[in-house]
Motif scaffolding. Structure first.
Motif, PDB file in Angstrom:
ATOM      1  N   ILE A 274       0.861  -1.182   0.000  1.00 39.58           N
ATOM      2  CA  ILE A 274       0.000   0.000   0.000  1.00 39.58           C
ATOM      3  C   ILE A 274       0.893   1.226   0.000  1.00 39.58           C
ATOM      4  O   ILE A 274       1.776   1.355   0.847  1.00 39.58           O
ATOM      5  CB  ILE A 274      -0.909   0.018   1.246  1.00 39.58           C
ATOM      6  CG1 ILE A 274      -1.757  -1.261   1.323  1.00 39.58           C
ATOM      7  CG2 ILE A 274      -1.783   1.274   1.249  1.00 39.58           C
ATOM      8  CD1 ILE A 274      -2.425  -1.480   2.664  1.00 39.58           C
ATOM      9  N   VAL A 275       0.677   2.112  -0.954  1.00 39.45           N
ATOM     10  CA  VAL A 275       1.402   3.377  -1.004  1.00 39.45           C
ATOM     11  C   VAL A 275       0.409   4.501  -0.761  1.00 39.45           C
ATOM     12  O   VAL A 275      -0.642   4.564  -1.403  1.00 39.45           O
ATOM     13  CB  VAL A 275       2.113   3.585  -2.360  1.00 39.45           C
ATOM     14  CG1 VAL A 275       2.666   5.000  -2.484  1.00 39.45           C
ATOM     15  CG2 VAL A 275       3.225   2.563  -2.543  1.00 39.45           C
ATOM     16  N   VAL A 276       0.753   5.367   0.169  1.00 41.80           N
ATOM     17  CA  VAL A 276      -0.021   6.577   0.402  1.00 41.80           C
ATOM     18  C   VAL A 276       0.839   7.737  -0.069  1.00 41.80           C
ATOM     19  O   VAL A 276       1.935   7.963   0.452  1.00 41.80           O
ATOM     20  CB  VAL A 276      -0.397   6.765   1.888  1.00 41.80           C
ATOM     21  CG1 VAL A 276      -1.207   8.045   2.061  1.00 41.80           C
ATOM     22  CG2 VAL A 276      -1.169   5.562   2.405  1.00 41.80           C
ATOM     23  N   ASP A 277       0.375   8.419  -1.091  1.00 40.04           N
ATOM     24  CA  ASP A 277       1.105   9.569  -1.603  1.00 40.04           C
ATOM     25  C   ASP A 277       0.507  10.843  -1.023  1.00 40.04           C
ATOM     26  O   ASP A 277      -0.694  11.063  -1.080  1.00 40.04           O
ATOM     27  CB  ASP A 277       1.062   9.623  -3.126  1.00 40.04           C
ATOM     28  CG  ASP A 277       1.941  10.730  -3.634  1.00 40.04           C
ATOM     29  OD1 ASP A 277       3.163  10.513  -3.745  1.00 40.04           O
ATOM     30  OD2 ASP A 277       1.409  11.838  -3.862  1.00 40.04           O
TER      31      ASP A 277
ATOM     32  N   ILE B  97      -3.332   5.162  -2.303  1.00 41.18           N
ATOM     33  CA  ILE B  97      -4.139   6.256  -1.771  1.00 41.18           C
ATOM     34  C   ILE B  97      -3.410   7.530  -2.166  1.00 41.18           C
ATOM     35  O   ILE B  97      -2.268   7.750  -1.751  1.00 41.18           O
ATOM     36  CB  ILE B  97      -4.287   6.180  -0.240  1.00 41.18           C
ATOM     37  CG1 ILE B  97      -4.998   4.890   0.168  1.00 41.18           C
ATOM     38  CG2 ILE B  97      -5.024   7.416   0.285  1.00 41.18           C
ATOM     39  CD1 ILE B  97      -5.014   4.640   1.673  1.00 41.18           C
ATOM     40  N   ALA B  98      -4.039   8.333  -3.008  1.00 40.27           N
ATOM     41  CA  ALA B  98      -3.412   9.569  -3.495  1.00 40.27           C
ATOM     42  C   ALA B  98      -4.083  10.763  -2.815  1.00 40.27           C
ATOM     43  O   ALA B  98      -5.168  11.189  -3.224  1.00 40.27           O
ATOM     44  CB  ALA B  98      -3.528   9.660  -5.013  1.00 40.27           C
ATOM     45  N   ASN B  99      -3.445  11.269  -1.791  1.00 42.83           N
ATOM     46  CA  ASN B  99      -3.965  12.451  -1.102  1.00 42.83           C
ATOM     47  C   ASN B  99      -3.693  13.695  -1.947  1.00 42.83           C
ATOM     48  O   ASN B  99      -2.652  13.793  -2.601  1.00 42.83           O
ATOM     49  CB  ASN B  99      -3.308  12.608   0.270  1.00 42.83           C
ATOM     50  CG  ASN B  99      -3.708  11.507   1.222  1.00 42.83           C
ATOM     51  OD1 ASN B  99      -4.848  11.054   1.212  1.00 42.83           O
ATOM     52  ND2 ASN B  99      -2.777  11.059   2.046  1.00 42.83           N
ATOM     53  N   ASP B 100      -4.610  14.641  -1.908  1.00 48.30           N
ATOM     54  CA  ASP B 100      -4.433  15.899  -2.637  1.00 48.30           C
ATOM     55  C   ASP B 100      -3.389  16.796  -1.988  1.00 48.30           C
ATOM     56  O   ASP B 100      -2.779  17.626  -2.657  1.00 48.30           O
ATOM     57  CB  ASP B 100      -5.759  16.666  -2.730  1.00 48.30           C
ATOM     58  CG  ASP B 100      -6.778  15.941  -3.602  1.00 48.30           C
ATOM     59  OD1 ASP B 100      -6.365  15.220  -4.530  1.00 48.30           O
ATOM     60  OD2 ASP B 100      -7.982  16.091  -3.343  1.00 48.30           O
ATOM     61  N   THR B 101      -3.213  16.636  -0.683  1.00 49.64           N
ATOM     62  CA  THR B 101      -2.259  17.458   0.060  1.00 49.64           C
ATOM     63  C   THR B 101      -1.410  16.555   0.954  1.00 49.64           C
ATOM     64  O   THR B 101      -1.701  15.373   1.118  1.00 49.64           O
ATOM     65  CB  THR B 101      -2.982  18.483   0.961  1.00 49.64           C
ATOM     66  OG1 THR B 101      -3.803  17.768   1.895  1.00 49.64           O
ATOM     67  CG2 THR B 101      -3.846  19.439   0.144  1.00 49.64           C
ATOM     68  N   ASN B 102      -0.393  17.134   1.525  1.00 52.86           N
ATOM     69  CA  ASN B 102       0.459  16.415   2.456  1.00 52.86           C
ATOM     70  C   ASN B 102      -0.227  16.398   3.818  1.00 52.86           C
ATOM     71  O   ASN B 102      -0.229  17.387   4.533  1.00 52.86           O
ATOM     72  CB  ASN B 102       1.832  17.091   2.546  1.00 52.86           C
ATOM     73  CG  ASN B 102       2.819  16.266   3.352  1.00 52.86           C
ATOM     74  OD1 ASN B 102       2.444  15.402   4.124  1.00 52.86           O
ATOM     75  ND2 ASN B 102       4.088  16.550   3.171  1.00 52.86           N
ATOM     76  N   VAL B 103      -0.809  15.254   4.146  1.00 55.27           N
ATOM     77  CA  VAL B 103      -1.539  15.129   5.403  1.00 55.27           C
ATOM     78  C   VAL B 103      -0.637  14.737   6.563  1.00 55.27           C
ATOM     79  O   VAL B 103      -1.091  14.623   7.696  1.00 55.27           O
ATOM     80  CB  VAL B 103      -2.708  14.114   5.286  1.00 55.27           C
ATOM     81  CG1 VAL B 103      -3.708  14.574   4.229  1.00 55.27           C
ATOM     82  CG2 VAL B 103      -2.196  12.708   4.997  1.00 55.27           C
ATOM     83  N   GLY B 104       0.634  14.522   6.270  1.00 57.08           N
ATOM     84  CA  GLY B 104       1.592  14.147   7.307  1.00 57.08           C
ATOM     85  C   GLY B 104       1.847  12.651   7.335  1.00 57.08           C
ATOM     86  O   GLY B 104       1.058  11.847   6.855  1.00 57.08           O
TER      87      GLY B 104
END
Length: 123
Positions: free
Chosen positions: A37-40, A61-68
């Motif tokens: 699983i990669v969370v970007d 999981i491609a986040n729109d922003t850097n959620v930390g």
């Protein structure tokens, strides 16, 4: 499923590619039933496209922003299906039999809740 490998990425496309190559090589070598699983975290360097095209078996999981880092790991863990979860940095290269040895150790020690491998630098 034995293992869920969770990787958080932010603008480390080349490192991520090298990391994923080594992860899949060792999963195959050790015949481990695993998922990756990669969370970007909102990368702008093409990391998401890399995962979608070169590593399309990965859960992304491609986040729109850097959620930390912590929140991104929690996102990955939430969808993981493995009996064990490995949180792995994108700048990591997996050495031969690392997954196998970690799994053998944790499975044979009921009194252990977490395992941390020895970290080696390239030199």
């Amino acid at each position: 499923m034995d293992l869920s490998v969770c990787i958080v990425n932010w603008n480390t496309k080349k490192l991520l590619s090298d990391c994923l190559e080594s992860v899949f090589k060792e999963i195959k070598r050790d015949n481990i039933n695993a998922e990756v699983i990669v969370v970007d975290n909102g990368s702008t360097d093409g990391s998401v496209d890399l995962v979608k095209t070169k590593f399309n078996k990965i859960k992304l999981i491609a986040n729109d922003t850097n959620v930390g880092f912590a929140k991104a790991n929690n996102q990955a863990i939430k969808i993981s299906r493995g009996d064990y979860v490995l949180m792995l940095n994108s700048d990591t290269f997996i050495l031969k039999n690392s997954f196998k040895r970690l799994l053998e150790f944790i499975k044979s020690h009921d009194d252990v809740g977490a395992v941390g491998p020895k970290i080696l630098n390239a030199d």
